[in-house]
Structures are given as C-alpha cells and as structure tokens.
Write a protein that holds these residues in place. Structure first.
Motif, PDB file in Angstrom:
ATOM      1  N   ILE A  94       3.596   4.779  -3.279  1.00  0.00           N
ATOM      2  CA  ILE A  94       4.355   5.379  -2.182  1.00  0.00           C
ATOM      3  C   ILE A  94       4.031   6.867  -2.066  1.00  0.00           C
ATOM      4  O   ILE A  94       4.192   7.623  -3.021  1.00  0.00           O
ATOM      5  N   LEU A  95       3.550   7.263  -0.893  1.00  0.00           N
ATOM      6  CA  LEU A  95       3.275   8.666  -0.602  1.00  0.00           C
ATOM      7  C   LEU A  95       4.259   9.142   0.462  1.00  0.00           C
ATOM      8  O   LEU A  95       4.308   8.585   1.554  1.00  0.00           O
ATOM      9  N   THR A  96       5.039  10.155   0.134  1.00  0.00           N
ATOM     10  CA  THR A  96       5.997  10.714   1.088  1.00  0.00           C
ATOM     11  C   THR A  96       5.665  12.172   1.355  1.00  0.00           C
ATOM     12  O   THR A  96       5.546  12.973   0.425  1.00  0.00           O
ATOM     13  N   THR A  97       5.480  12.518   2.622  1.00  0.00           N
ATOM     14  CA  THR A  97       5.246  13.892   3.053  1.00  0.00           C
ATOM     15  C   THR A  97       6.380  14.281   4.004  1.00  0.00           C
ATOM     16  O   THR A  97       7.194  13.426   4.376  1.00  0.00           O
ATOM     17  N   PRO A  98       6.462  15.543   4.420  1.00  0.00           N
ATOM     18  CA  PRO A  98       7.508  15.914   5.384  1.00  0.00           C
ATOM     19  C   PRO A  98       7.412  15.142   6.697  1.00  0.00           C
ATOM     20  O   PRO A  98       8.412  14.987   7.401  1.00  0.00           O
ATOM     21  N   GLU A  99       6.199  14.646   7.025  1.00  0.00           N
ATOM     22  CA  GLU A  99       5.997  13.979   8.309  1.00  0.00           C
ATOM     23  C   GLU A  99       6.050  12.465   8.242  1.00  0.00           C
ATOM     24  O   GLU A  99       6.287  11.803   9.256  1.00  0.00           O
ATOM     25  N   ALA A 100       5.804  11.900   7.039  1.00  0.00           N
ATOM     26  CA  ALA A 100       5.631  10.448   6.993  1.00  0.00           C
ATOM     27  C   ALA A 100       5.841   9.894   5.584  1.00  0.00           C
ATOM     28  O   ALA A 100       5.824  10.632   4.598  1.00  0.00           O
ATOM     29  N   GLN A 101       6.037   8.578   5.536  1.00  0.00           N
ATOM     30  CA  GLN A 101       6.043   7.853   4.265  1.00  0.00           C
ATOM     31  C   GLN A 101       5.071   6.681   4.403  1.00  0.00           C
ATOM     32  O   GLN A 101       5.239   5.819   5.268  1.00  0.00           O
ATOM     33  N   ILE A 102       4.037   6.686   3.533  1.00  0.00           N
ATOM     34  CA  ILE A 102       3.042   5.618   3.538  1.00  0.00           C
ATOM     35  C   ILE A 102       3.227   4.781   2.282  1.00  0.00           C
ATOM     36  O   ILE A 102       3.221   5.309   1.171  1.00  0.00           O
ATOM     37  N   ILE A 103       3.405   3.479   2.458  1.00  0.00           N
ATOM     38  CA  ILE A 103       3.489   2.575   1.318  1.00  0.00           C
ATOM     39  C   ILE A 103       2.141   1.871   1.208  1.00  0.00           C
ATOM     40  O   ILE A 103       1.793   1.031   2.045  1.00  0.00           O
ATOM     41  N   PHE A 104       1.358   2.264   0.192  1.00  0.00           N
ATOM     42  CA  PHE A 104       0.031   1.691  -0.004  1.00  0.00           C
ATOM     43  C   PHE A 104       0.136   0.384  -0.777  1.00  0.00           C
ATOM     44  O   PHE A 104       0.842   0.309  -1.790  1.00  0.00           O
ATOM     45  N   VAL A 105      -0.566  -0.613  -0.313  1.00  0.00           N
ATOM     46  CA  VAL A 105      -0.659  -1.883  -1.029  1.00  0.00           C
ATOM     47  C   VAL A 105      -2.081  -1.975  -1.571  1.00  0.00           C
ATOM     48  O   VAL A 105      -3.028  -2.219  -0.829  1.00  0.00           O
ATOM     49  N   ASP A 106      -2.230  -1.718  -2.874  1.00  0.00           N
ATOM     50  CA  ASP A 106      -3.542  -1.752  -3.519  1.00  0.00           C
ATOM     51  C   ASP A 106      -3.834  -3.191  -3.916  1.00  0.00           C
ATOM     52  O   ASP A 106      -3.172  -3.750  -4.781  1.00  0.00           O
ATOM     53  N   THR A 107      -4.817  -3.795  -3.284  1.00  0.00           N
ATOM     54  CA  THR A 107      -5.072  -5.220  -3.466  1.00  0.00           C
ATOM     55  C   THR A 107      -6.271  -5.468  -4.375  1.00  0.00           C
ATOM     56  O   THR A 107      -7.129  -4.602  -4.537  1.00  0.00           O
ATOM     57  N   PRO A 108      -6.348  -6.675  -4.970  1.00  0.00           N
ATOM     58  CA  PRO A 108      -7.549  -7.047  -5.725  1.00  0.00           C
ATOM     59  C   PRO A 108      -8.767  -7.063  -4.807  1.00  0.00           C
ATOM     60  O   PRO A 108      -8.656  -7.352  -3.612  1.00  0.00           O
ATOM     61  N   GLY A 109      -9.925  -6.729  -5.352  1.00  0.00           N
ATOM     62  CA  GLY A 109     -11.152  -6.767  -4.569  1.00  0.00           C
ATOM     63  C   GLY A 109     -11.434  -8.170  -4.047  1.00  0.00           C
ATOM     64  O   GLY A 109     -11.308  -9.148  -4.787  1.00  0.00           O
ATOM     65  N   ILE A 110     -11.778  -8.268  -2.773  1.00  0.00           N
ATOM     66  CA  ILE A 110     -12.054  -9.582  -2.178  1.00  0.00           C
ATOM     67  C   ILE A 110     -13.463 -10.015  -2.577  1.00  0.00           C
ATOM     68  O   ILE A 110     -14.437  -9.298  -2.346  1.00  0.00           O
ATOM     69  N   HIS A 111     -13.551 -11.176  -3.193  1.00  0.00           N
ATOM     70  CA  HIS A 111     -14.810 -11.673  -3.739  1.00  0.00           C
ATOM     71  C   HIS A 111     -14.788 -13.195  -3.739  1.00  0.00           C
ATOM     72  O   HIS A 111     -13.764 -13.810  -3.448  1.00  0.00           O
ATOM     73  N   LYS A 112     -15.905 -13.808  -4.083  1.00  0.00           N
ATOM     74  CA  LYS A 112     -15.972 -15.257  -4.198  1.00  0.00           C
ATOM     75  C   LYS A 112     -15.381 -15.659  -5.546  1.00  0.00           C
ATOM     76  O   LYS A 112     -15.917 -15.335  -6.593  1.00  0.00           O
ATOM     77  N   PRO A 113     -14.254 -16.371  -5.562  1.00  0.00           N
ATOM     78  CA  PRO A 113     -13.580 -16.684  -6.835  1.00  0.00           C
ATOM     79  C   PRO A 113     -14.308 -17.751  -7.645  1.00  0.00           C
ATOM     80  O   PRO A 113     -14.925 -18.658  -7.086  1.00  0.00           O
ATOM     81  N   HIS A 114     -14.215 -17.610  -8.980  1.00  0.00           N
ATOM     82  CA  HIS A 114     -14.873 -18.563  -9.889  1.00  0.00           C
ATOM     83  C   HIS A 114     -13.880 -19.309 -10.777  1.00  0.00           C
ATOM     84  O   HIS A 114     -14.285 -20.130 -11.604  1.00  0.00           O
ATOM     85  N   HIS A 115     -12.587 -19.017 -10.660  1.00  0.00           N
ATOM     86  CA  HIS A 115     -11.564 -19.706 -11.443  1.00  0.00           C
ATOM     87  C   HIS A 115     -10.232 -19.569 -10.713  1.00  0.00           C
ATOM     88  O   HIS A 115     -10.155 -18.908  -9.666  1.00  0.00           O
TER      89      HIS A 115
END
Length: 316
Positions: free
Chosen positions: A66-87
């Motif tokens: 969560i990044l909060t500045t005087p102008e905005a609040q951004i909620i970042f969703v850090d996701t796993p890298g998209i790849h071809k799954p093997h399991h």
C-alpha cells in the motif's frame, strides 16, 4: 514496529475521509518471472514487504503493498510471474495471477528492457488484450540496457502497437524514472476513498512476512540446489518484553535436500537462520530468537491438500 505500520495485526488508526480530488485504486503488477516486480513494489512503498532473489518465480502469493501519498492511495497487487506451469503449485500461481488481473482498476505490465520482447511477453499481452482493464507498460531495468537499446525498445513498441497503452521506462533498483511511473499510475486512477489507514504498507500479517523472509534467505543461499520445492510454516511465536521467539519449519520434498539445507555440522542452516533473524528483527523492530527445523514432505507441490496447508490456494 517501524515508523509505518506494517500490517493489520497492529491496526490502531482509523480510515480517514478522503479529501476532494483524492484518487485510489488497486494496481496489479504483472509480468514474466524475474522482471523485478517485487523490487519495484518495495521501492515505491519505501519499505520491504515482498521478498526478492535472483531466482525466478520468487513471489508465490498475491501480496498487497500500500502506497499512500497526499494525492492518492495505490494498493499494489504483486503477483507471481506468469509462466508455463510444470506442477500443481505452478498452476495455482498462474491462475491466481490471472484472477488478480480481473479484479483491479489498473494493470502495470512490467518487462525486462535489457532484453528483447519475447514469447512470454506476447503470452501476457494476449491475456491482457482480452480484458477491459487499463494497462501501462513498464520497461524496467533501464540501468542494464546496452548502448543499442533503441532496438530493444522498438521490440516492445511493436509488441503493443495495436493497443492504446502508455509506456514508462524506469529502474526499480536505482529508482530512475520511478517518480514518473508513480505519477502515470495516479493519473490513470479514478477518484476514490482511502481503502486502508494512511500509515499501513501491507495487508499481510507479520507471520506471513516472517515466513517469506526465511524463504528468501533459502533462495539466496542455496540457489539451484533448493529451487522452489520449499515452503515455510511458522509453527510458534512467543513474545516477551525483551525478545520474540519464533519457531519455523522448512518443508522440502526430498530427503537429499535436507542435508543441503542443514549443511556440514549445521553450517548452512545457521547461515540461513542468522540472515533471516536479522531481517525479521527489522520487520518487528525488536530482538528475535529464531529456531529452524527441516521437515520432508514428499511431492507437496503436487498435492492440493498440502498446498492448501502451506497457504497456496486457488483464488476465485
């Protein structure tokens, strides 16, 4: 705790009313493995909430920063890298990343601008163009670009030629261009409320962050020997006024990995434990006694039951 509250376990402040013109929203950071998504989120937030390592596919859970500045609040969703799954674990990670894309206000598609656009980037492009979610293309690692970088940039321009996406170049490591990136993200968001108290930097509990910090040190110190067949469970936490005692289990798939993790006369486990303890002490701003032990859980990455026990569940 640090000057900024780390998680909801220590929530003491209330959520204020947003002023007129305030913007907010959820931003998914999407990209191939090892393009610097977690490093970028940590830099923008100004505090370490996601683990990083040179090993691809470090991120496993949808971690919200969560990044909060005087102008905005951004909620970042850090996701796993998209790849071809093997399991099964890989299938869960990729499915959760795709789910994240559908439930956010904006997507930041991060690529490695030190190399040409590749098939993995085109695969993600195909996923994103099927959605109505706005996208910004982030060209990370500009500090590593060769002298003939224009040719590389052109491959990404060609990649998104049929879209209306804007592009921002930056380095998550050095910070170059990240202010422009932050401005571009805020410009794309709509007016909205505070979703979290302004001093909060993640919605994850300390127990989860502790486990991730231990896993990070395993990735850093064992590299290829113990790639991704490790899961950490925090078995017990005891807090006293002077010290916090943490017992954690390192779950692996093969008996042969146990010797690697423990090392000669316990040297590797001690090295991992010492490094992880220092990181956890920064997390809680206090003294920590960390005890690690190794458990063999054969083929846990192939078992939906074990995956659920270790916190890896398919998100709807």
């Amino acid at each position: 705790m640090n000057s900024q509250s780390l998680n909801l376990d220590n929530l003491q402040t209330t959520i204020p009313i947003a002023p007129e013109g305030f913007k907010s929203g959820f931003v998914a950071i999407i990209g191939r493995p090892n393009v610097g998504k977690s490093t970028l989120m940590n830099h923008l937030i100004g505090q370490k909430v996601a683990i990083t390592s040179p090993v691809a596919q470090t991120t496993r859970n949808r971690l919200q920063g969560i990044l909060t500045t005087p102008e905005a609040q951004i909620i970042f969703v850090d996701t796993p890298g998209i790849h071809k799954p093997h399991h099964e674990l890989g299938k869960v990670l990729v499915q959760n990343a795709k789910t994240a894309i559908k439930s956010v206000d904006l997507v930041l598609f991060v690529v490695d601008s030190s190399t040409d656009a590749g098939t993995g980037d085109r695969f993600i492009l195909d996923i994103l163009t099927r959605l109505n979610t706005p996208v910004i293309l982030g060209l990370n690692k500009v500090d590593l670009q060769p002298t003939n970088y224009q040719f590389i940039d052109d491959t990404y321009s060609n990649l998104i030629a049929d879209t209306n996406w804007s592009t921002v170049k930056f380095s998550a490591t050095t910070g170059t261009g990240t202010e422009q990136l932050q401005k571009a993200l805020i410009d794309k968001l709509e007016s909205g409320p505070y979703y979290y108290p302004p001093d909060l930097v993640t919605d994850q509990p300390e127990r989860f962050i502790m486990a991730e910090l231990i896993r990070e040190q395993i990735l850093l110190h064992t590299r290829q020997e113990i790639p991704h067949s490790v899961a950490i469970t925090i078995e017990k936490i005891e807090e006293t006024p002077k010290i916090t005692k943490v017992n954690a289990a390192i779950n692996i798939e093969r008996s042969s990995q146990k010797g690697i993790l423990i090392g000669k006369k316990g040297s590797m486990l001690k090295t991992i434990g010492t490094a992880a303890r220092k990181q956890i002490q920064k997390l809680i701003s206090g003294n920590v006694h960390l005890e690690l032990f190794v458990k063999v859980e054969p083929k846990w990455r192939q078992s939906r039951l074990r995956l659920a026990e270790f916190g890896y569940q398919v998100e709807e």
